[in-house]
Scaffold this active site. Sequence first.
Site, PDB file in Angstrom:
ATOM      1  N   MET A   1      -4.078  -6.803  11.353  1.00  0.00           N
ATOM      2  CA  MET A   1      -2.998  -7.069  12.315  1.00  0.00           C
ATOM      3  C   MET A   1      -2.108  -8.197  11.803  1.00  0.00           C
ATOM      4  SD  MET A   1      -1.361  -6.212  14.930  1.00  0.00           S
ATOM      5  CE  MET A   1      -2.341  -4.812  15.464  1.00  0.00           C
ATOM      6  N   GLY A   2      -1.435  -7.919  10.682  1.00  0.00           N
ATOM      7  CA  GLY A   2      -0.393  -8.818  10.199  1.00  0.00           C
ATOM      8  C   GLY A   2       0.944  -8.323  10.708  1.00  0.00           C
ATOM      9  N   ARG A   3       1.990  -8.666   9.963  1.00  0.00           N
ATOM     10  CA  ARG A   3       3.345  -8.279  10.408  1.00  0.00           C
ATOM     11  C   ARG A   3       3.513  -6.770  10.481  1.00  0.00           C
ATOM     12  NH1 ARG A   3       4.156 -12.464   6.835  1.00  0.00           N
ATOM     13  NH2 ARG A   3       4.037 -10.846   5.271  1.00  0.00           N
ATOM     14  N   ILE A   4       2.989  -6.049   9.479  1.00  0.00           N
ATOM     15  CA  ILE A   4       3.168  -4.589   9.482  1.00  0.00           C
ATOM     16  C   ILE A   4       2.301  -3.953  10.579  1.00  0.00           C
ATOM     17  CG2 ILE A   4       2.849  -2.473   8.126  1.00  0.00           C
ATOM     18  CD1 ILE A   4       3.545  -4.201   5.619  1.00  0.00           C
TER      19      ILE A   4
ATOM     20  N   HIS B   1       4.042   6.222  -2.764  1.00  0.00           N
ATOM     21  CA  HIS B   1       4.213   4.775  -2.551  1.00  0.00           C
ATOM     22  C   HIS B   1       5.658   4.479  -2.096  1.00  0.00           C
ATOM     23  CE1 HIS B   1       2.361   0.706  -3.863  1.00  0.00           C
ATOM     24  NE2 HIS B   1       3.287   0.494  -2.942  1.00  0.00           N
TER      25      HIS B   1
ATOM     26  N   GLU C   1      -3.328   5.685  -8.908  1.00  0.00           N
ATOM     27  CA  GLU C   1      -1.955   5.988  -8.505  1.00  0.00           C
ATOM     28  C   GLU C   1      -1.076   5.996  -9.751  1.00  0.00           C
ATOM     29  OE1 GLU C   1      -0.433   3.964  -4.915  1.00  0.00           O
ATOM     30  OE2 GLU C   1       1.287   3.473  -6.186  1.00  0.00           O
TER      31      GLU C   1
ATOM     32  N   ARG D   1      -3.198  -0.250   0.116  1.00  0.00           N
ATOM     33  CA  ARG D   1      -3.338  -0.049  -1.321  1.00  0.00           C
ATOM     34  C   ARG D   1      -4.421   0.996  -1.524  1.00  0.00           C
ATOM     35  NH1 ARG D   1       0.940  -1.995  -2.085  1.00  0.00           N
ATOM     36  NH2 ARG D   1       1.500  -3.774  -3.397  1.00  0.00           N
TER      37      ARG D   1
HETATM   38  C1  DGY Z   1       4.725  -3.980  -1.513  1.00  0.00           C
HETATM   39  O1  DGY Z   1       5.669  -4.644  -1.153  1.00  0.00           O
HETATM   40  O2  DGY Z   1       3.615  -4.467  -1.745  1.00  0.00           O
HETATM   41  C2  DGY Z   1       4.929  -2.527  -1.674  1.00  0.00           C
HETATM   42  O3  DGY Z   1       3.740  -1.817  -1.736  1.00  0.00           O
HETATM   43  C3  DGY Z   1       5.762  -2.254  -2.904  1.00  0.00           C
HETATM   44  O4  DGY Z   1       4.986  -2.629  -4.019  1.00  0.00           O
END
Ligand code: DGY
Length: 323
Positions: free
Chosen positions: A151-154, A282, A263, A234
């Site tokens: 639960m960070g910004r994203i 990605h 990846e 990731r």
């Molecule tokens: C990030 O900002 O970490 C994205 O995955 C792009 O690398």
Amino acid sequence: MEPNRTLPRVAADGPLDATVTGLLADRVELLPWEATDGAMGAVDGLYTYGHPTVDAAMLDRLPGLRVVSNYGVGVDHIDVAAASARGIPVGNTPGVLDGATADMGFALLLASARRLVEGDRYARSAAFTRYDPGYMLGREVHGSTLGIVGMGRIGEKIARRALGFDMTVLYHNRRRRPDIEQTLGIAYAGFDELLAASDFVVLCVPLTETTRGLINAARLNRMKPSAVLVNIARGPVVVTDDLLDALRSGTIAAAGLDVTDPEPLPRDHPLLGLENVVISPHLGSATDRTRLRMAEGSVANLMAGLAGRPLPCPVAAPPPGPE
Ligand code: DGY
């Protein structure tokens, strides 16, 4: 800087995009990444795009290094602790890409739930001759339960989107976020509890030694057979072979992956043959506006470090302990 040099020298993991090159024109001398082997003389700065590895050995080869700037937020390819120990600041671009990445997470969630990519393939094929109420039934998003891991910004932005879809939102995080629980009305859950209760699980954690392999066979077994896993973090946060087994055996229903391990996946990788997986290359932050801000932020960090000023967005060495 040596007296006969006018511009600081920056080794960049190219090819650089045109915006970055434009912002750096006449301000730095750009060197190929191979300059990090130490054979080309002084390097004042490093500029990376989420890879390649910047480790202690490289830092030791570059005694004049003043800054490492990454275009992007994830710095798992950089040994931040080693850089800090040598007094070299590391910069990244948080904040500017949260909305775009959360949008992408939600796009994968919806696409996986409603079998959008599979449906697109079907609609283009000769097999599609008429509407049939029995085909391609998916999972309802509205009214279901979303579990956000990290639960960070994203994570917070994902939660806000989910509430707009009338979802119940659970989250798991290294530290509890009573502020967000209160403002958004979402609930903290233990990791196992979240996995068992969620119809959708979205991964929003950075890759660290603690989160590497976080989603393995045991964790997948705790999820509902109808559940969808979305990874916008990731690739190595998920054990690929375990996910493959879970998707084949019906342990979980589907996955939406913006990142994979490795990846990219080799062209003959079995994950690429599964209908219940949506994979994007990605693309989390891949919008015009966000990429412009990432270019500006990473160049601002680079130039500040080269000038010996504090970086606008420095990365702190990660504290030990679980995410
Ligand atoms: C990030 O900002 O970490 C994205 O995955 C792009 O690398």
